[in-house]
Structures are given as C-alpha cells and as structure tokens.
Design an enzyme around this catalytic site. Structure first.
Site, PDB file in Angstrom:
ATOM      1  N   ARG A 156      42.321  39.164  50.097  1.00  0.00           N
ATOM      2  CA  ARG A 156      42.374  37.939  50.898  1.00  0.00           C
ATOM      3  C   ARG A 156      43.746  37.284  50.929  1.00  0.00           C
ATOM      4  NH1 ARG A 156      37.368  39.016  49.740  1.00  0.00           N
ATOM      5  NH2 ARG A 156      38.306  39.686  47.799  1.00  0.00           N
ATOM      6  N   THR A 157      44.378  37.132  49.768  1.00  0.00           N
ATOM      7  CA  THR A 157      45.643  36.393  49.760  1.00  0.00           C
ATOM      8  C   THR A 157      46.681  37.148  50.584  1.00  0.00           C
ATOM      9  OG1 THR A 157      45.056  35.564  47.577  1.00  0.00           O
ATOM     10  CG2 THR A 157      47.342  35.266  48.260  1.00  0.00           C
ATOM     11  N   LYS A 187      61.143  52.756  39.849  1.00  0.00           N
ATOM     12  CA  LYS A 187      62.284  53.320  39.109  1.00  0.00           C
ATOM     13  C   LYS A 187      62.683  52.434  37.936  1.00  0.00           C
ATOM     14  CE  LYS A 187      64.269  54.879  43.506  1.00  0.00           C
ATOM     15  NZ  LYS A 187      65.375  54.576  44.422  1.00  0.00           N
ATOM     16  N   ARG A 241      52.853  37.852  44.394  1.00  0.00           N
ATOM     17  CA  ARG A 241      51.778  37.861  43.378  1.00  0.00           C
ATOM     18  C   ARG A 241      52.220  38.797  42.269  1.00  0.00           C
ATOM     19  NH1 ARG A 241      45.413  38.713  44.278  1.00  0.00           N
ATOM     20  NH2 ARG A 241      45.657  36.506  44.789  1.00  0.00           N
ATOM     21  N   HIS A 286      47.365  29.502  41.030  1.00  0.00           N
ATOM     22  CA  HIS A 286      47.189  30.114  42.351  1.00  0.00           C
ATOM     23  C   HIS A 286      47.176  28.946  43.345  1.00  0.00           C
ATOM     24  CE1 HIS A 286      46.118  32.750  45.494  1.00  0.00           C
ATOM     25  NE2 HIS A 286      45.093  33.398  44.956  1.00  0.00           N
TER      26      HIS A 286
HETATM   27  C1  NCD Z   1      41.368  35.276  43.007  1.00  0.00           C
HETATM   28  C2  NCD Z   1      42.663  35.637  42.310  1.00  0.00           C
HETATM   29  O1  NCD Z   1      43.329  36.615  42.655  1.00  0.00           O
HETATM   30  O2  NCD Z   1      42.995  34.886  41.407  1.00  0.00           O
HETATM   31  N1  NCD Z   1      41.219  35.881  44.255  1.00  0.00           N
HETATM   32  C3  NCD Z   1      41.815  35.367  45.368  1.00  0.00           C
HETATM   33  O3  NCD Z   1      43.019  35.227  45.443  1.00  0.00           O
HETATM   34  N2  NCD Z   1      41.028  35.000  46.373  1.00  0.00           N
HETATM   35  C4  NCD Z   1      40.164  35.309  42.153  1.00  0.00           C
HETATM   36  C5  NCD Z   1      39.844  36.526  41.329  1.00  0.00           C
HETATM   37  O4  NCD Z   1      40.553  37.528  41.332  1.00  0.00           O
HETATM   38  O5  NCD Z   1      38.801  36.473  40.658  1.00  0.00           O
END
Ligand code: NCD
Length: 353
Positions: free
Chosen positions: A82-83, A112, A133, A170
């Site tokens: 999703r993100t 590398k 991320r 997040h």
């Molecule tokens: C979450 C995350 O990556 O922290 N997912 C997200 O970004 N929608 C929640 C999770 O991984 O449980």
C-alpha cells in the site's frame, strides 16, 4: 533485526537531526515524524486531500498538471504494497513521474554493500522527492541529514518522506488514519479510539497515538489494548501525558470494546521479534471475527493499516468485509492515496490546492 554497527549508527541520527516544524509551510521540508505537525498543519493537509478526492472523482483535468515534470524516487528496503503503490499512484495522478532501481533496492548498489547515506544521496541527485522505507529506526533522519548537506550543492534539492522506519514511526499512515477518522466519524473529538494488537513494534500505532495527541482534540479517549509484553513504548505515553490525552491501557479487549467508536486493529509484527517463542506466545491473543465485532457498538468503524494475517484473516473475514459496512479498511486505503497526493503537492510547493 540485528543490533549491528550500522543500526546503532543509524539510530544516532535521531539525536543528530531535528525534523523542522511545518508551521503552515510544507515546501521543501522533509516529512519524517508526526512531531512536525500542528493542528493547523493537519487541517491544511486534510482539506487539500478532501479537495483532491473531489477533483479526482470529477475527473478534473487540471489535477494531472499539478506536479507535471516533477520526479519522485521510490526506495523501499522493506516489503510494502500500500505505501509504495499509493505514493506511486499519487505522484502519477498529479502528473509527476516515479523512478526506482529496477526490481527494487535489493538490486541497486545496496547489493554491492553501498551504505544508506550514499544510496539516498544518489536518489537525491535525480529526484525532487524521495519516499524511503527502511528497517532501521532513524533511517529517515539519516536520509534527511545527508540530503540537507547535498541539497546545498545540487540544482534539484530533494525532500525525504518516510514510508516507515523500522519499529519507529510511519507518519503518512497516521495522516491517512486520522483523515479517515475525521472523515467517517467526525473525530477525533468526543470519540473513544481503541488501538489493538502489537503496540510495542507497530509503527502505525506509534504515529497515530502521537498524532491524535498533537491534534489537541477535545474529549478523546485512547484505549491501548495489547498483551503486557507488547505495551506501547513509554515515549508515546509521555506524549499522551504532555498533551493531556485521556488513555487507558489494558490487555482485556472486552473491558473497552462496548464503548468504542473506532477500532484500530493491527498485525503482530513478527519480523521485529528477536525470538520465535516470544512471537508464538502472543500471536493469537487478539483475533478479530464477526462475533468479536458484534460486541462493539453498531456504529463502530473497524480500521486496519493492513496487511492482515490470521489476526483478521479467518474464514469468517468475508462476513466482516462483505456484509459489514463497519469495516472501512479499503476506504482507509483509498484515502491514503489522496492524503499522499496532498502531501506530495505541498512538499513540492504546489500553490493551487
Ligand atoms: C504497516 C507497516 O508497514 O507498518 N503497513 C502499511 O504501511 N500499511 C502495518 C504492518 O506492516 O503491519
């Protein structure tokens, strides 16, 4: 997660870099913590997201011109559906473009042995905004620290937006979660919001609890339901205390479910546990089923950041999803794209939203 040298080095950036307050001006800022947002900043993003949602629904042809010619780099060192997709979709719906290493960062020079600072600066040389991320807490702080120094010397300065740093924060998920609570329940004022599951490692609940506190809402109660070993960190409790949020910690869901307006269910973050036995001890503590949901008020909404596993993935799940309008996680998900469109446009300095 290992506790090796690079990880400790990355965590140092939590002290070395201080994210700037937004104060109504998003242009060129790094977005790495909910601590940057005031009530007014949140209202700016939420009203822009709402307006973009209407404009997209009406197929307003100008939306696709708002970020035309601008470039977003997508750098995901951890799994994401999703993100990553919603940021990419958001950028493209605004008319911008997206670059990433072919087949993901695992096939970039990281393979590398390149360090995070160099990989981030490479993307910084090419893009206007970078979504990161990474499994290490402090990674987006490290990125911001190095980008600030790079930006002084290049013609395409780059802002980093955190897409989640380890078990830390997040921030954009919290933005879309609070937007959804506001949208569907006219909150967070006068609501009881119950966060359930892995409150220790779940970065979405860390950011959401802090963001609710920063929204300075009136008459909001946060119920924090987790196994005792997965209590929310004390630093988050400190934020709740500082902002006078009423909260209640328990491991008994049924103590609070009947008086809840918003349920925020979460996955136990298996990948963050050092020992399998510790995960096994808590993995089945909270399983959402229609029977559980029926203990909540009829007008409750059930949110989840997803992905979901067995904590909400039972065969009965279809009942929750298909027959129960109280399950709102796909609306929550779509809202995420509009909130991220608003944020990208604001960070890129678009005036007309
Ligand atoms: C979450 C995350 O990556 O922290 N997912 C997200 O970004 N929608 C929640 C999770 O991984 O449980």
């Amino acid at each position: 997660m290992s506790s090796d040298g690079p990880m400790r080095q990355t965590e140092q950036f939590l002290h070395l870099y201080h994210p700037p307050a937004i104060n109504g001006d998003f242009t060129g800022k790094h977005i790495i913590s909910v601590e940057q947002f005031s009530h007014t900043d949140l209202d700016i993003i939420f009203s822009a997201a709402k307006s973009l949602r209407e404009r997209v629904a009406q197929k307003d042809p100008e939306v696709v011109t708002l970020c035309s010619g601008r470039l977003m780099a997508s750098m995901f060192f951890e799994a994401s559906t999703r993100t990553d997709m919603s940021f990419q979709a958001a950028m493209r719906r605004l008319g911008g473009s997206v670059v990433s290493a072919s087949n993901g960062v695992q096939f970039s020079s990281v393979y590398k042995g390149e360090n995070l600072a160099d990989t981030v600066r490479a993307a910084g040389c090419y893009a206007d905004v970078l979504v990161l991320r990474h499994p290490q807490i402090g990674s987006s702080y490290e990125a911001a620290y190095y980008l600030d120094r790079l930006n002084e010397r290049i013609v395409t300065p780059t802002s980093v937006i955190s897409g989640g740093d380890g078990a830390g924060e997040h921030p954009t998920q919290a933005l879309l979660d609070l937007f959804t609570i506001k949208d569907l329940k006219d909150g967070p004022d006068n609501l009881t919001i119950t966060l359930v599951g892995d409150l220790l490692y779940g970065r979405t609940v860390h950011s959401l609890a802090k963001l609710i506190a920063r929204y300075e809402s009136q008459n909001t109660t946060l119920c924090l339901v987790s196994p005792p070993s997965l209590r929310i960190p004390d630093t988050i409790i400190d934020t709740l205390d500082k902002h006078n949020v009423t909260y209640y910690e328990t491991d008994d869901l049924y103590e609070v479910l009947h008086k809840t307006d918003v349920i925020y269910w979460t996955r136990i973050q298996q990948e963050r546990f050092a020992r399998q036995a510790d995960y096994d001890a808590v993995r089945d503590n909270f399983i959402m089923t229609p029977a559980v949901l029926n203990q909540a008020p009829r007008d409750v909404i059930l949110m989840h950041p997803l992905p979901r596993k067995h904590e909400m993935g039972t065969p009965a799940d279809h009942d929750i999803l298909d027959q129960n309008p109280r399950a709102v996680y796909f609306q929550q998900m779509e809202n995420g794209m509009f909130v991220r469109m608003a944020l990208l446009a604001k960070v890129l300095g678009v005036e007309s939203i």
